[in-house]
Enzyme design. Structure first.
Site, PDB file in Angstrom:
ATOM      1  N   HIS A  78       6.142   4.046  -2.239  1.00 17.57           N
ATOM      2  CA  HIS A  78       5.641   2.668  -2.172  1.00 17.57           C
ATOM      3  C   HIS A  78       4.203   2.586  -2.711  1.00 17.57           C
ATOM      4  O   HIS A  78       3.882   1.700  -3.519  1.00 17.57           O
ATOM      5  CB  HIS A  78       5.698   2.205  -0.706  1.00 17.57           C
ATOM      6  CG  HIS A  78       5.050   0.889  -0.408  1.00 17.57           C
ATOM      7  ND1 HIS A  78       5.783  -0.254  -0.147  1.00 17.57           N
ATOM      8  CD2 HIS A  78       3.746   0.526  -0.305  1.00 17.57           C
ATOM      9  CE1 HIS A  78       4.954  -1.258   0.101  1.00 17.57           C
ATOM     10  NE2 HIS A  78       3.710  -0.820   0.011  1.00 17.57           N
ATOM     11  N   GLU A  79       3.339   3.511  -2.305  1.00 18.19           N
ATOM     12  CA  GLU A  79       1.939   3.461  -2.754  1.00 18.19           C
ATOM     13  C   GLU A  79       1.834   3.728  -4.263  1.00 18.19           C
ATOM     14  O   GLU A  79       1.018   3.110  -4.950  1.00 18.19           O
ATOM     15  CB  GLU A  79       1.076   4.451  -1.970  1.00 18.19           C
ATOM     16  CG  GLU A  79       0.989   4.168  -0.472  1.00 18.19           C
ATOM     17  CD  GLU A  79       0.568   2.741  -0.134  1.00 18.19           C
ATOM     18  OE1 GLU A  79      -0.128   2.102  -0.935  1.00 18.19           O
ATOM     19  OE2 GLU A  79       0.969   2.257   0.947  1.00 18.19           O
ATOM     20  N   HIS A  81       2.445   0.544  -6.020  1.00 19.41           N
ATOM     21  CA  HIS A  81       1.239  -0.284  -6.221  1.00 19.41           C
ATOM     22  C   HIS A  81       0.416   0.225  -7.405  1.00 19.41           C
ATOM     23  O   HIS A  81      -0.034  -0.548  -8.251  1.00 19.41           O
ATOM     24  CB  HIS A  81       0.352  -0.253  -4.970  1.00 19.41           C
ATOM     25  CG  HIS A  81       0.865  -1.061  -3.828  1.00 19.41           C
ATOM     26  ND1 HIS A  81       1.316  -2.350  -3.974  1.00 19.41           N
ATOM     27  CD2 HIS A  81       0.988  -0.772  -2.511  1.00 19.41           C
ATOM     28  CE1 HIS A  81       1.696  -2.811  -2.794  1.00 19.41           C
ATOM     29  NE2 HIS A  81       1.517  -1.877  -1.880  1.00 19.41           N
ATOM     30  N   HIS A 126       3.650  -6.361  -3.258  1.00 14.32           N
ATOM     31  CA  HIS A 126       4.549  -6.622  -2.127  1.00 14.32           C
ATOM     32  C   HIS A 126       5.477  -7.796  -2.444  1.00 14.32           C
ATOM     33  O   HIS A 126       5.027  -8.869  -2.834  1.00 14.32           O
ATOM     34  CB  HIS A 126       3.749  -6.941  -0.863  1.00 14.32           C
ATOM     35  CG  HIS A 126       2.998  -5.764  -0.337  1.00 14.32           C
ATOM     36  ND1 HIS A 126       1.785  -5.871   0.296  1.00 14.32           N
ATOM     37  CD2 HIS A 126       3.304  -4.440  -0.353  1.00 14.32           C
ATOM     38  CE1 HIS A 126       1.371  -4.670   0.655  1.00 14.32           C
ATOM     39  NE2 HIS A 126       2.269  -3.779   0.262  1.00 14.32           N
TER      40      HIS A 126
HETATM   41 ZN   LIG Z   1       1.949  -1.840   0.085  1.00 13.91          ZN
END
Ligand SMILES: [Zn+2]
Length: 287
Positions: free
Chosen positions: A187-188, A191, A197
């Site tokens: 997930h990171e 980004h 998100h």
């Molecule tokens: Zn996040």
């Protein structure tokens, strides 16, 4: 005493001025042709026949002209390939994205000091997810030059990225491995390569309700719609970039009330196991 050669200085001055104005001419000009009548508008080529298709591009229905194998013309001089848009029949869940790209999907990175083997294992696993599923490559560097991610460990119970997409220079992914697994690291990285998100997508109000009254002030921005971002297709409840309906007591006043629900009031759980179809489609549209 040495004589000053005025003639030479004059010529050097001319050369320097000439050189710097050449430099200026090298800067790409803005696309202002449509405002200047004497300049020809940009076109890709003169081809005006071919199959037209209805597609969804940057969230809008558009007509594209298929001009070549996997080449689609939009608005006269924008050439798209098949990853750049979706077809209405696909109803693709394409996530939300922004920020700078990493050239050729190559991410440069290094460890900060004090990163445990536990976090190194999670980072390695997360990199391999991005490599195997989206053809990213990761180059570990030892210097601190150029653009790179500093992978850092924290002990504050946090997991975060300091940038959406490539920021330029150093950017940080920081993880407390006591609380976060390799899926959170995926997930990171999401980004850091440009994913946002899912609950922040500009059209999210068509799909979900955010219970702002229950969200603590420091956290409301995590639920606000993004600007300078792009999304396509419908809301992706399977996105690895989507928060769950429920949130912890550090985020909401009352944990029995969801931070978000679907329009019908039902809830969902977040997933941090895999890149969804929409996550992949968003990256393929962005890169
Ligand atoms: Zn996040």
């Amino acid at each position: 005493m040495k004589k000053i050669n005025l003639k030479k200085i004059t010529w050097m001055t001319i050369l320097i001025i000439g050189y710097s104005s050449c430099d200026k001419n090298d800067v790409p000009e803005p696309d202002y042709a449509t405002e200047v009548n004497s300049i020809t508008d940009e076109i890709y080529n003169t081809k005006t026949t071919g199959t037209t298709i209805e597609a969804i591009y940057l969230g809008r229905y558009v007509t594209l002209l298929e001009i070549d194998n996997d080449k689609y013309l939009y608005d006269g001089d924008v050439v798209l390939d098949r990853n750049d848009f979706s077809l209405p029949s696909e109803d693709s869940n394409r996530g939300v994205y922004g920020g700078g790209n990493w050239p050729n999907r190559n991410v440069r990175w290094k460890y900060a000091s004090g990163v445990s083997q536990d976090l190194k294992n999670k980072w390695t696993s997360a990199m391999s997810t991005w490599s195997s599923q989206l053809n990213f490559t990761f180059t570990q560097i030892s210097s601190s030059s150029g653009d790179y991610i500093l992978v850092e460990q924290n002990s504050s119970g946090s997991a975060y990225s300091t940038s959406i997409g490539r920021r330029g220079g150093q950017q940080i992914i920081s993880v407390d491995p006591r609380y976060y697994g390799s899926g959170n690291v995926v997930h990171e990285i999401g980004h850091a390569v440009g994913l946002i998100h899912e609950q922040k997508r500009p059209d999210r109000d068509n799909y979900i309700i955010v219970n702002y009254f229950n969200i603590k002030p420091n956290w409301t921005s995590q639920y606000d719609k993004c600007s300078n971002c792009t999304s396509n297709g419908s809301f992706d409840y399977n996105s690895i970039m989507l928060y769950g309906s429920r949130a912890s007591s550090s985020v909401v006043y009352d944990t029995s009330i969801p931070a978000m629900t679907k329009k019908d009031g039902s809830i969902w759980n977040s997933q941090r196991s895999y890149l969804s179809t929409g996550d992949k489609a968003a990256i393929n549209a962005k890169y």
